[in-house]
Write an enzyme that holds these catalytic residues in place. Structure first.
Site: not given
Length: 381
Positions: A92, A251, A261, A272, A157
């Protein structure tokens, strides 16, 4: 200013929309605003990640392997800009978001985020540069102004969205690296945070943890997983964020200074492998509830409020792309909170990485593919 959040947790619901082909490579989809025309502005991009409009209506586009290109309204791609820093284009990671400085017309300054090589892996970094958009386009005076504190990511991430507020300060999202998620709850690192810095990379003096011993002064909020959407609501100046859950629990949040949060203590999704996240609870005292969540997950990316005139019915709506679910989400906002979702372009069959409003009032999308496209969405006939 950053306004107080209001709590509303909704299961996302939508409706399938029709599809009919048009001539000249366009396609039409029905919607609450009538038929939509979707045309390809440019193609042949390698996993494009972010889009920004120059004052002359040309576009800057990042490609995850490490390139920035200028794209004309006719879809012509420039050669890659020179002097882009080395990026780790693995999994990513790569070259991520890009925005223009609020005073770009005077200073030609841009900001961009990327996976920077670090300790055998990579970390989220943000650089500032001057754009030379001449015959040999290049970045000048490149300066790294933020480097994520904490362990290296092995490829997952990174977060990486950037927004500049009216006071010129920058908000930047960082991910939890998937493997370092517990660090999202501690303040001695930048893992799983929204950070706030000046254009020079300093911590503003009114950041919430500036005077707390052992805390990173740049932190604005914490307890995030992988935030890939960030925007300011022009109606009230509030900062809105969107982040990936695991299996469910994507979210939408309004981000307030110093707030927690919840990740990975609470979540509306599960791991997962189907096991509970953290406490197995969806909410906890002292942790902010999302305004909206998607369960099952849609893998949201890109986030913008619509203010244009092409779609008067949609003024004030919040738009988000979906990677896994491959559609464009429109959230109707009422009294500062989402109340209804409309799912658009459900037959596109491409991952939508970014969504921006163009100077012409159209919606522009990036598709995250090997042969990625820039799409322009306008009212159809």
């Amino acid at each position: 200013m950053i306004m107080p959040s209001r709590t509303l947790v909704c299961f996302a619901f939508g409706f399938a929309l029709g599809f009919a082909p048009l001539a000249a490579g366009a396609q039409s989809n029905t919607s609450s605003a009538g038929p939509l025309a979707v045309e390809t502005v440019a193609k042949g991009l390698d996993h494009p990640w972010a889009l920004a409009f120059l004052p002359d209506s040309r576009m800057l586009v990042t490609e995850r392997p490490g390139r920035i290109r200028i794209v004309t309204a006719k879809g012509e791609l420039s050669t890659p800009l020179a002097n882009v820093p080395k990026v780790v284009a693995r999994s990513q990671g790569g070259l991520l978001d890009l925005i223009l400085d609020r005073n770009f017309a005077q200073n030609r300054t841009i900001y961009f985020s990327y996976a920077e090589p670090f300790d055998g892996g990579a970390r989220t970094a943000v650089a500032r540069a001057t754009l030379d958009a001449g015959e040999a386009p290049a970045l000048r005076d490149v300066k790294v102004i933020f480097q994520q504190a904490g362990p290296a990511s092995r490829g997952q991430h990174f977060g990486g969205r950037i927004v500049q507020s009216a006071d010129d300060n920058l908000f930047i999202t960082t991910g939890d690296h998937f493997s370092d998620r517990d660090m999202a709850q501690t303040l001695d690192n930048d893992i799983g945070k929204v950070v706030r810095i000046t254009p020079n990379g300093e911590a503003p003096k009114d950041n919430p943890f500036v005077d707390r011993s052992g805390a990173r002064a740049v932190i604005w909020s914490y307890g995030h997983r992988n935030p890939q959407g960030l925007t300011v609501n022009p109606a009230d100046g509030s900062l809105w964020e969107q982040e990936h859950g695991a299996r469910g629990g994507d979210e939408i949040n309004v981000i307030r200074p110093g707030k927690n949060y919840g990740w990975p203590v609470v979540s509306y999704g599960v791991n997962y492998d189907g096991t509970p996240v953290g406490t197995g609870k969806q909410r906890a005292e002292g942790m902010e509830d999302p305004l909206w969540h998607w369960t099952p997950s849609i893998a949201p990316s890109g986030l913008t409020f619509y203010t244009g005139d092409l779609f008067p019915q949609w003024k004030g709506s919040l738009f988000s792309g979906a990677l896994r679910a491959q559609f464009l989400s429109r959230l109707e906002i009422k009294d500062g909170k989402p109340v209804r979702e409309e799912r658009l372009l459900t037959n596109l069959n491409e991952r939508i990485r970014d969504v921006r409003q163009g100077p012409d009032g159209a919606l522009y999308l990036l598709t995250d593919e090997n042969n990625g496209r820039i799409l322009r969405v306008t009212p159809g006939r």
